[in-house]
Design an enzyme around this catalytic site. Sequence first.
Site, PDB file in Angstrom:
ATOM      1  N   HIS A  76      37.368  41.207  31.017  1.00 31.58           N
ATOM      2  CA  HIS A  76      36.574  41.544  32.200  1.00 31.58           C
ATOM      3  C   HIS A  76      35.564  42.640  31.852  1.00 31.58           C
ATOM      4  O   HIS A  76      35.789  43.436  30.926  1.00 31.58           O
ATOM      5  CB  HIS A  76      37.478  42.025  33.329  1.00 31.58           C
ATOM      6  CG  HIS A  76      38.331  40.950  33.921  1.00 31.58           C
ATOM      7  ND1 HIS A  76      38.874  41.052  35.171  1.00 31.58           N
ATOM      8  CD2 HIS A  76      38.735  39.742  33.438  1.00 31.58           C
ATOM      9  CE1 HIS A  76      39.574  39.962  35.440  1.00 31.58           C
ATOM     10  NE2 HIS A  76      39.509  39.151  34.385  1.00 31.58           N
ATOM     11  N   GLU A  78      34.834  45.411  33.267  1.00 33.62           N
ATOM     12  CA  GLU A  78      35.367  46.768  33.348  1.00 33.62           C
ATOM     13  C   GLU A  78      36.201  47.110  32.113  1.00 33.62           C
ATOM     14  O   GLU A  78      36.071  48.203  31.554  1.00 33.62           O
ATOM     15  CB  GLU A  78      36.248  46.921  34.604  1.00 33.62           C
ATOM     16  CG  GLU A  78      35.514  46.642  35.897  1.00 33.62           C
ATOM     17  CD  GLU A  78      35.642  45.195  36.367  1.00 33.62           C
ATOM     18  OE1 GLU A  78      35.637  44.976  37.590  1.00 33.62           O
ATOM     19  OE2 GLU A  78      35.729  44.280  35.524  1.00 33.62           O
ATOM     20  N   CYS A 106      39.396  43.868  40.032  1.00 29.63           N
ATOM     21  CA  CYS A 106      40.662  43.202  40.341  1.00 29.63           C
ATOM     22  C   CYS A 106      41.814  44.182  40.091  1.00 29.63           C
ATOM     23  O   CYS A 106      41.593  45.324  39.680  1.00 29.63           O
ATOM     24  CB  CYS A 106      40.816  41.956  39.464  1.00 29.63           C
ATOM     25  SG  CYS A 106      41.034  42.352  37.705  1.00 29.63           S
ATOM     26  N   CYS A 109      41.910  45.495  36.389  1.00 30.08           N
ATOM     27  CA  CYS A 109      40.849  46.466  36.095  1.00 30.08           C
ATOM     28  C   CYS A 109      41.044  47.763  36.873  1.00 30.08           C
ATOM     29  O   CYS A 109      40.801  48.850  36.338  1.00 30.08           O
ATOM     30  CB  CYS A 109      39.489  45.845  36.389  1.00 30.08           C
ATOM     31  SG  CYS A 109      39.112  44.464  35.287  1.00 30.08           S
TER      32      CYS A 109
END
Length: 181
Positions: A76, A78, A106, A109
Amino acid sequence: MRHARDLIQKYLEYCIKLLYTFLMYEHNDYMREALSEAKIAGQLGEIPIGAVIVKNGEIIARGHNTTETSKDPTGHAEINAIRQAAERLGGWRLIGCSMYVTCEPCTMCAGALVWSRMEKLYIGAMDPKAGACGSLFNIVEDGRLNHNMEVESGIMEEECSAIIRDFFTKLRTKKKNESED
């Protein structure tokens, strides 16, 4: 005397408005950089989410989604940015850092943000289906955890929402066309 107070009041209101405009301009600059990362992800066929990490007014790390291209569920934006910042700073504690991300993080993260000791989180668009920073959950401000951070959302919200909305619209159209063939 009243006239002087009115002038001072107007001057202070002007200064506050000017300061707010300056701060929002700075936030928008960083969010534009996160949007640039999101565009890179979109060009790769990834969900277009981008993030940048800022420390002392300098972007020290960038990330965009790489889940599909790296075949890694932790790819991801992040997480990629956090890894880059930790490498650059030489440690996992990102004290004094702020993250700008185009879409609400999410649960994975959000947890990484807490454990990395991120100071502030600036979000473009909220994610009511999977967001863990105020929408569905609020991990980053949960007082039961050992670290919390300040969160501000809605920075360049329309632009951040549009890039994701357009991506999924094109994806649905592509899938529909493929199924008709």
